[in-house]
Write a protein that holds these residues in place. Structure first.
Motif, short mmCIF file in Angstrom:
data_model
loop_
_atom_site.label_atom_id
_atom_site.label_comp_id
_atom_site.label_asym_id
_atom_site.label_seq_id
_atom_site.Cartn_x
_atom_site.Cartn_y
_atom_site.Cartn_z
N TYR A 7 62.71 14.16 39.43
CA TYR A 7 62.69 14.32 40.73
C TYR A 7 64.01 14.44 40.23
CZ TYR A 7 58.14 11.48 42.15
OH TYR A 7 57.28 11.95 43.06
N ILE A 8 64.38 15.55 40.98
CA ILE A 8 66.10 15.74 40.15
C ILE A 8 66.53 15.33 41.62
CG2 ILE A 8 67.86 17.60 40.12
CD1 ILE A 8 65.56 19.16 38.85
N VAL A 9 67.55 14.13 41.98
CA VAL A 9 68.35 14.13 43.67
C VAL A 9 70.25 14.62 43.48
CG1 VAL A 9 68.71 11.78 45.31
CG2 VAL A 9 66.66 12.05 43.49
N CYS A 10 69.71 15.39 44.69
CA CYS A 10 70.93 16.62 44.73
C CYS A 10 71.97 16.39 45.72
CB CYS A 10 70.51 17.83 44.05
SG CYS A 10 70.00 18.56 44.58
N SER A 11 73.28 16.90 45.94
CA SER A 11 73.35 17.34 46.65
C SER A 11 75.35 17.67 46.49
CB SER A 11 74.31 16.33 48.08
OG SER A 11 74.98 16.92 48.60
N PRO A 12 75.83 18.70 46.50
CA PRO A 12 76.86 19.43 46.78
C PRO A 12 78.26 19.00 47.01
CG PRO A 12 76.01 20.64 48.31
CD PRO A 12 74.81 19.74 48.29
N ARG A 13 78.11 18.13 47.65
CA ARG A 13 78.95 16.62 48.01
C ARG A 13 79.19 15.50 47.90
NH1 ARG A 13 78.36 14.58 53.32
NH2 ARG A 13 80.39 13.72 53.14
#
Length: 222
Positions: A7-13
């Motif tokens: 699971y890759i939990v991500c956001s660009p901000r």
């Protein structure tokens, strides 16, 4: 044969609720399976390592050695779920690297199943990041997280077209409570006798949402 989930939990901000979701997911998987390995790819504190030091390792992708170390662990089919808390500063570099090395194809070859949990946020940076992922990630492996504490109101149509995971909003005073580094969601469920409290219901509902997602993904990975 069921594949090993990553699971890759991500956001660009920043401030999108990414580490909160990584904490919930890690504790849920630990409760369900008895074991999980988490990776903290963040510059700023507090981060996943501060909350779950017993199961979390730090990782860096600034150089070739760090990238190789991380990928060697992530692409291992050992039946132990992995959770990556991917800091906003590393968002572009991580997915650039993934594309360059053919991460998704290599993962499939090794019986590893990556799942991208993308934190929705009503801004242009997030919209561009989501569009980029939609071009490279199969719809079945890209899940938009509707964190109601960040996203006020309905998600835009472009966000809501694919798979969704909703995390309810908590009042600010409870958000401050769970942000303490010694707070455990699972311990709270076990120790709080009154199951009608708002926090108990929120954790239980979040775990049930993750359970439903996990069951869907198990069928998908089989």
């Amino acid at each position: 044969m069921t594949a090993t989930p990553v699971y890759i939990v991500c956001s660009p901000r920043p401030q999108a609720g990414k580490t909160l979701v990584a904490r919930l997911l890690s504790e849920f998987l630990l409760l369900k399976d008895g074991k999980v390995v988490a990776f903290d790819i963040n510059l700023k504190e507090p981060s996943l390592l501060d909350y779950l030091p017993a199961i979390t390792e730090t990782a860096e992708i600034d150089g070739t050695y760090g990238k190789m170390q991380l990928m060697d662990r992530v692409i291992l089919d050992d039946r132990v779920a992995k959770v990556l808390d991917l800091g906003f500063h590393a968002f572009d570099e991580f997915f650039k690297m993934s594309d360059e090395i053919g991460f998704l194809k290599e993962a499939a070859r090794r019986n590893v199943h990556p799942i991208i949990l993308f934190l929705a946020s009503p801004d242009r940076v997030s919209a561009r990041g989501h569009d980029m992922l939609r071009q490279h990630i199969p719809p079945s492996q890209l899940i938009v997280v509707d964190n109601e504490y960040v996203v006020r109101g309905e998600l835009p149509l472009a966000w809501a077209r694919g798979r969704l995971l909703s995390i309810g909003a908590l009042p600010t005073f409870l958000k401050t409570y769970i942000d303490r580094q010694n707070f455990s969601f699972t311990d709270y469920l076990r120790q709080e006798k009154d199951s009608s409290t708002e926090l108990h219901e929120w954790i239980r509902k979040s775990y049930l949402s993750l359970r439903d997602l996990d069951q869907q993904l198990v069928l998908q990975r089989s």
